[in-house]
Scaffold this motif. Structure first.
Motif, PDB file in Angstrom:
ATOM      1  N   SER A 144       1.858  -3.094 -12.044  1.00  0.00           N
ATOM      2  CA  SER A 144       1.249  -3.493 -10.863  1.00  0.00           C
ATOM      3  C   SER A 144       1.565  -2.362  -9.883  1.00  0.00           C
ATOM      4  O   SER A 144       2.455  -1.545 -10.356  1.00  0.00           O
ATOM      5  N   GLU A 146       3.440  -2.337  -7.568  1.00  0.00           N
ATOM      6  CA  GLU A 146       4.796  -2.596  -7.038  1.00  0.00           C
ATOM      7  C   GLU A 146       5.664  -1.833  -7.671  1.00  0.00           C
ATOM      8  O   GLU A 146       6.691  -1.627  -7.462  1.00  0.00           O
ATOM      9  N   GLU A 147       5.505  -1.415  -8.985  1.00  0.00           N
ATOM     10  CA  GLU A 147       6.232  -0.845  -9.926  1.00  0.00           C
ATOM     11  C   GLU A 147       6.475   0.774  -9.551  1.00  0.00           C
ATOM     12  O   GLU A 147       7.173   1.412 -10.034  1.00  0.00           O
ATOM     13  N   ASP A 207       9.288   3.257   1.196  1.00  0.00           N
ATOM     14  CA  ASP A 207       8.160   2.501   0.622  1.00  0.00           C
ATOM     15  C   ASP A 207       6.926   3.557   0.497  1.00  0.00           C
ATOM     16  O   ASP A 207       6.588   4.376   1.544  1.00  0.00           O
ATOM     17  N   GLN A 209       3.530   3.115   0.232  1.00  0.00           N
ATOM     18  CA  GLN A 209       2.595   2.902   1.228  1.00  0.00           C
ATOM     19  C   GLN A 209       2.937   3.405   2.520  1.00  0.00           C
ATOM     20  O   GLN A 209       2.047   3.857   3.113  1.00  0.00           O
TER      21      GLN A 209
END
Length: 498
Positions: A144, A146-147, A207, A209
């Motif tokens: 994913s 998120e990883e 983060d 993003q």
């Protein structure tokens, strides 16, 4: 070098002999004079050879082996790699074909060879290269988006980004000081303050993003066109500082955040199989190369280090390093182990030193990370820095703990040279750039006070007026020159030494 080691042995021998002449009845000195011929005063390569020649049976090595020269090893590496790639082409595996298509743009397979060789040579700087390579198989494995931030490469990107942003912040602060000072372009202050706010946002964000959005959609404001009565030279300096910062930010975007996290995720999924094939080929290449060297009964410098390590250390079922019998015997045999130029050690060499001193803590290491400029055989200055940071000063260290002795006295240079050098390093060295903070502990001090050679003879003559008009000015300038020549006077102006 071997010559330096031989010179060190000779110097120690002469020093012992000289003392023995003064104290001919001293039994300790007599014993040392006899033992020095058996002392291991060698390069790391020679020491590894000593271990191997005395324990070759433990690794199944033919005792008649020889050390190959660099040219012979390069030819052998090329032959083994060509044979490996020919066999892979003949097999026609889908994973290999895809790897070739990815790496050999325009049908040039030279890039394939370079990729395998680079990964191989990098891996052998680790104590257990096969293990390290095996762990690299999963570097591109993701389930994913998120990883992504958990990957080692992203953490490295954040550290690099932070280093660049810190430099940008310092430059903008300098620009703001100039703009706020006498004669500075005051109309640029607002722009610089806004720029600093953007840098702070980037620095405080981890983060993926959010960083991508900031780099993609943030922009620098146009410099104010207001006219003011400022120094044109200072105006140009501020503009140049800002242009450099803008370029650095643009480069960060280009190198780290050019595509979105979604696209990065998709790219990594596409590359996953190719990376695994690269690792598999490198492991297969290492296996074949090791076999070819065994067939020819030759070893290279890397082999010497790894064979010595195999003789000294092994891993238990839980993966913990334990000393083998040979290491325990050496540990009892050597009273002390002293290592020079420790900052140029790599992971394999450090593991050898650890194997010999694991339970006795009788290893004395000397080094200076500021001198680690060659990266010889993939030296890792981080090994030195880790110990430098973790060892307590000698007066604070508990019994049995690693302790740090700062050798800050310099016996080669006078105070004027050392003072200037210290000022330069205090300014340019930091943990991010150079590996450490250059503070009072790291500064060099004059070991032997240098005696001045006498006051410089400086004469000033008035112009052809016949009058002593300039006597006062000449005396002032002469004194200032004396101060400068003696190294007593140095003025810091902002970021520059004048």
């Amino acid at each position: 070098t071997s010559a330096a080691a031989a010179q060190m042995r000779e110097r120690i021998s002469k020093a012992v002999s000289k003392k023995l002449e003064e104290q001919p009845e001293n039994e300790h000195l007599q014993k040392q004079a006899a033992l020095i011929h058996n002392a291991q005063i060698t390069t790391i390569d020679s020491f590894c050879l000593f271990i191997i020649r005395n324990n070759f049976n433990e690794i199944g090595l033919d005792p008649g082996f020889r050390v190959a020269d660099e040219g012979e090893i390069k030819l052998l590496e090329g032959d083994v790699l060509n044979d490996l790639l020919e066999d892979c082409h003949a097999q026609g595996r889908e994973e290999f074909i895809r790897f070739v298509e990815s790496y050999s743009a325009g049908g040039n397979e030279k890039r394939i060879e370079e990729a395998i060789l680079r990964l191989y040579h990098f891996s052998i700087s680790y104590p257990f290269p096969e293990e390290w390579l095996g762990a690299r198989r999963d570097d591109y494995t993701l389930t994913s988006i998120e990883e992504l931030p958990q990957k080692v490469w992203f953490q490295g990107a954040l550290r690099y980004m932070n280093t660049v942003l810190c430099e940008c912040e310092e430059r903008l602060q300098r620009g703001l000081e100039i703009a706020s000072g006498i004669g500075g372009p005051e109309q640029y202050r607002e722009n610089l303050i806004t720029d600093l706010e953007l840098i702070e946002k980037l620095r405080s964000t981890t983060d993926y993003q959010k960083l991508y959005d900031l780099f993609t959609y943030s922009s620098f404001s146009r410099l104010s066109a207001k006219k003011s009565d400022c120094d044109p030279a200072l105006k140009e300096v501020v503009k140049a500082i800002r242009d450099e910062v803008k370029k650095n930010i643009a480069d960060l975007k280009k190198f780290l955040f050019l595509i979105s996290p979604e696209d990065t995720f998709e790219d990594m999924k596409q590359c996953e199989g190719v990376v695994k094939e690269l690792v598999s080929l490198t492991l297969a290449y290492k296996e074949r190369l090791d076999a070819a060297k065994r067939d020819k009964n030759i070893v290279d410098f890397s082999d010497m280090e790894h064979f010595a390590l195999q003789i000294l250390l092994e891993k238990d079922e839980e993966g913990n390093l334990i000393q083998r019998e040979t290491a325990l015997a050496f540990q009892d045999y050597f009273e002390e182990i002293m290592i020079d130029e420790y900052q140029d050690s790599n992971g394999v060499q450090d593991a050898i030193f650890t194997a010999l001193t694991m339970k006795r803590n009788n290893c004395f290491m000397v080094g200076d990370v500021k001198q680690s400029i060659y990266q010889f055989r993939l030296a890792d200055p981080g090994i030195f820095l880790e110990k430098y940071a973790s060892f307590a000063p000698v007066e604070q260290a508990a019994e049995g703990e690693g302790r740090k002795v700062l050798l800050s006295s310099n016996f080669r240079s006078g105070w004027a040279v050392l003072s200037a050098s210290n000022d330069v390093f205090r300014y340019c060295m930091s943990p991010a750039v150079g590996g450490l903070y250059y503070g009072e502990e790291e500064a060099l001090n004059e070991g032997i006070p240098h005696v001045p050679l006498g006051e410089p003879e400086v004469e000033f003559h008035a112009l052809a007026t016949g009058e002593d008009t300039y006597a006062e000015e000449a005396a002032y300038v002469a004194n200032r020159i004396r101060e400068l020549l003696d190294g007593r006077h140095m003025v810091r102006q902002g970021d520059q030494l004048r």
